[in-house]
Motif scaffolding. Structure first.
Motif, short mmCIF file in Angstrom:
data_model
loop_
_atom_site.label_atom_id
_atom_site.label_comp_id
_atom_site.label_asym_id
_atom_site.label_seq_id
_atom_site.Cartn_x
_atom_site.Cartn_y
_atom_site.Cartn_z
N GLY A 123 74.03 80.17 14.21
CA GLY A 123 74.35 78.82 14.54
C GLY A 123 73.87 77.99 15.43
N ALA A 124 74.70 77.41 16.43
CA ALA A 124 73.94 76.36 17.45
C ALA A 124 73.29 77.51 18.66
N ALA A 125 73.59 78.48 18.80
CA ALA A 125 72.86 79.40 19.62
C ALA A 125 71.47 79.48 19.26
N ARG A 126 71.15 79.52 17.93
CA ARG A 126 69.94 79.70 17.26
C ARG A 126 69.05 78.39 17.61
N SER A 127 69.73 77.54 17.23
CA SER A 127 69.10 76.09 17.16
C SER A 127 68.70 75.59 18.59
N ARG A 128 69.71 75.94 19.62
CA ARG A 128 69.30 75.29 20.78
C ARG A 128 68.01 76.01 21.30
N MET A 129 67.64 77.22 20.90
CA MET A 129 66.40 77.68 21.38
C MET A 129 65.07 76.99 21.03
N GLY A 130 65.22 76.28 19.88
CA GLY A 130 63.99 75.56 19.43
C GLY A 130 62.98 75.94 19.13
N ILE A 131 63.02 77.28 18.49
CA ILE A 131 61.85 78.17 18.07
C ILE A 131 61.78 78.12 16.58
N PRO A 132 60.76 77.72 16.10
CA PRO A 132 60.77 77.59 14.41
C PRO A 132 60.51 78.76 14.15
N ILE A 133 60.81 78.93 12.74
CA ILE A 133 61.25 80.29 11.84
C ILE A 133 60.03 80.87 11.99
N ALA A 134 58.73 80.53 11.61
CA ALA A 134 57.49 81.23 11.70
C ALA A 134 56.76 81.58 13.08
N THR A 135 57.35 81.47 14.09
CA THR A 135 56.82 81.54 15.47
C THR A 135 56.61 82.98 15.60
N THR A 136 55.22 83.23 15.99
CA THR A 136 54.98 84.76 16.55
C THR A 136 55.42 84.82 18.17
N LEU A 137 55.30 86.18 18.53
CA LEU A 137 55.58 86.67 19.80
C LEU A 137 54.24 85.82 20.79
N SER A 138 53.11 85.97 20.18
CA SER A 138 52.17 85.56 21.15
C SER A 138 52.18 84.15 21.49
N GLN A 139 52.78 83.37 20.33
CA GLN A 139 53.08 81.96 20.69
C GLN A 139 54.14 81.59 21.81
N LEU A 140 54.86 82.44 22.22
CA LEU A 140 55.88 82.45 23.29
C LEU A 140 55.46 82.86 24.43
N TYR A 141 54.40 83.64 24.54
CA TYR A 141 54.06 84.27 25.74
C TYR A 141 52.59 83.58 26.31
N ARG A 142 52.82 83.01 27.42
CA ARG A 142 51.81 82.01 28.19
C ARG A 142 51.78 82.72 29.64
N ARG A 143 50.31 83.21 30.02
CA ARG A 143 50.20 83.51 31.23
C ARG A 143 51.13 84.44 31.79
N GLY A 144 51.44 85.52 30.95
CA GLY A 144 52.14 86.63 31.48
C GLY A 144 53.56 86.11 31.36
N GLN A 145 54.28 85.35 31.03
CA GLN A 145 55.72 84.92 31.05
C GLN A 145 55.88 84.41 29.36
N TRP A 146 57.16 84.70 29.39
CA TRP A 146 57.68 84.20 28.10
C TRP A 146 58.40 82.87 28.23
N MET A 147 58.06 82.03 27.31
CA MET A 147 58.33 80.62 27.30
C MET A 147 59.84 80.39 26.42
N LEU A 148 60.98 80.85 26.76
CA LEU A 148 62.05 80.67 26.34
C LEU A 148 63.08 79.97 27.22
N SER A 149 63.88 79.33 26.50
CA SER A 149 65.03 78.52 27.33
C SER A 149 65.75 79.47 28.04
N HIS A 150 66.54 78.72 29.21
CA HIS A 150 67.30 79.61 29.87
C HIS A 150 68.59 80.15 28.88
N ALA A 151 69.18 81.22 29.26
CA ALA A 151 69.97 81.93 28.46
C ALA A 151 71.56 81.15 28.80
#
Length: 370
Positions: A123-151
């Motif tokens: 539900g809302a917990a998934r939508s708030r993360m703002g990550i498209p369904i086809a996103t790969t891990l490499s697209q979330l990893y930049r300069r040694g950090q994970w680009m995810l919203s705050h928990a």
């Protein structure tokens, strides 16, 4: 001859292993399911197959990741839809090992200890993360950090904590086949069959019924009796059939399994002397007799002889009961004991070629008290 007949034992019980109270007959529905799952295994781990290459190109659009997200369609073949149907069964067994993260999809691949993240976050917990369904891990990893919203939830905290232990590298992502914590390079239909089949508790009487050297028809009959599936008169009355209730062997009590073996005066006259010849302490209680046989110790020859005689007695007493019901044929208890003696002697003689010492010990035990 037409009509409706019901089985004495349910198919669920029949397909259980012998040590769980069944006959050990393979459940073909489950086996077929395990065989279909092999095709899914081929998709992920046999890239050289022509069929795999065709399936990946035609149905999966060139990407194995699509297997977890594509929907069943009427214009797909029966087989293709069947493979999609069993995705949930195999998901936990197909692990994605992370390398560079270029092919591992964040939401759908089995790359984390939390399983499919689409189900882990709802539900809302998934939508708030703002990550498209086809996103790969490499697209979330930049300069040694994970680009995810705050928990904001406990599940998000658990995922972020796990990601702190994960670093992408230059190796390619790959799949592994993992069953019960072990990785395998080959597919075993039998292993998957046992994982799919529901286990039942081990029954304590299995080794009393199933033992080496037993007479097959006696073993099968003993199995039916232990399950109380033979049509004794008390059971037939419960089914609503019109029949007399008295025991066909003694005519004194209500016929039931526990009465026939060996509370019945006729069966007791047959059983008690032959039990003594095996070194057993005869008992009129069905449960106590069964428990006593389960607890047998000592030489193998004595144990095998005791089980042979017990099963033979069950078989012949039931046969005498049926002869009296259907053929109006009657045998004395002495005649039945002589028949038991003959069958046991012949069975012991059949062991001479394979194990002469065992046959000799059994025969000496049997004739010493005759």
């Amino acid at each position: 001859m037409s009509g409706h007949y019901t089985a004495r034992v349910s198919w669920i019980t029949v397909t259980k292993p012998k040590d769980q109270g069944g006959l050990g007959i393979r459940d073909l529905y489950v086996w077929n399911k395990a065989s279909i799952i092999k095709l899914i295994w081929l998709l992920f781990f046999q890239s050289g197959s022509v069929w795999v290459a065709w399936f990946r190109l035609h149905f999966l659009k060139g990407s194995l990741n699509n297997f977890w997200t594509m929907k069943k369609r009427q214009n797909y073949s029966w087989l293709a839809n069947k493979l999609l149907k069993y995705r949930g069964v195999v998901y936990d067994w197909i692990k994605m090992r992370i390398g560079n993260g270029l092919t591992c999809r964040f939401w759908t691949d089995n790359w984390s200890p939390f399983g499919k993240l689409l189900e882990y976050f709802t539900g809302a917990a998934r939508s708030r993360m703002g990550i498209p369904i086809a996103t790969t891990l490499s697209q979330l990893y930049r300069r040694g950090q994970w680009m995810l919203s705050h928990a904001r939830t406990e599940n998000q905290v658990s995922l972020l904590t796990f990601l702190t232990t994960l670093t992408l590298n230059d190796q390619n992502d790959y799949y592994e086949w993992e069953l019960e914590g072990k990785t395998y390079g080959r597919y075993s239909t039998g292993a998957i069959y046992h994982l799919l089949r529901e286990d039942s508790p081990i029954v304590p009487w299995s080794k009393v019924v199933w033992f080496s050297g037993g007479i097959p028809k006696h073993i099968f009959h003993a199995w039916l009796l232990v399950l109380n599936r033979c049509p004794t008169r008390d059971r037939m009355l419960r089914w609503g059939l019109q029949t007399k209730a008295e025991c066909l062997l003694c005519n004194n009590s209500l016929e039931s399994r526990d009465h026939l073996f060996f509370n019945c005066s006729y069966s007791w006259i047959v059983w008690a002397p032959v039990a003594v010849r095996c070194g057993l302490q005869p008992n009129r209680s069905w449960d106590r007799t069964l428990n006593h046989l389960q607890a047998l110790t000592g030489p193998r020859a004595n144990k095998r002889l005791s089980l042979l005689v017990w099963q033979c007695s069950l078989y012949l007493l039931w046969g005498e009961r049926n002869n009296r019901l259907h053929r109006q044929s009657f045998k004395s208890a002495d005649s039945l004991r002589l028949l038991i003696d003959s069958i046991i002697r012949n069975r012991i003689a059949s062991f001479r070629d394979s194990n002469h010492a065992l046959a000799s010990s059994m025969f000496q035990r049997w004739i010493s008290s005759s």
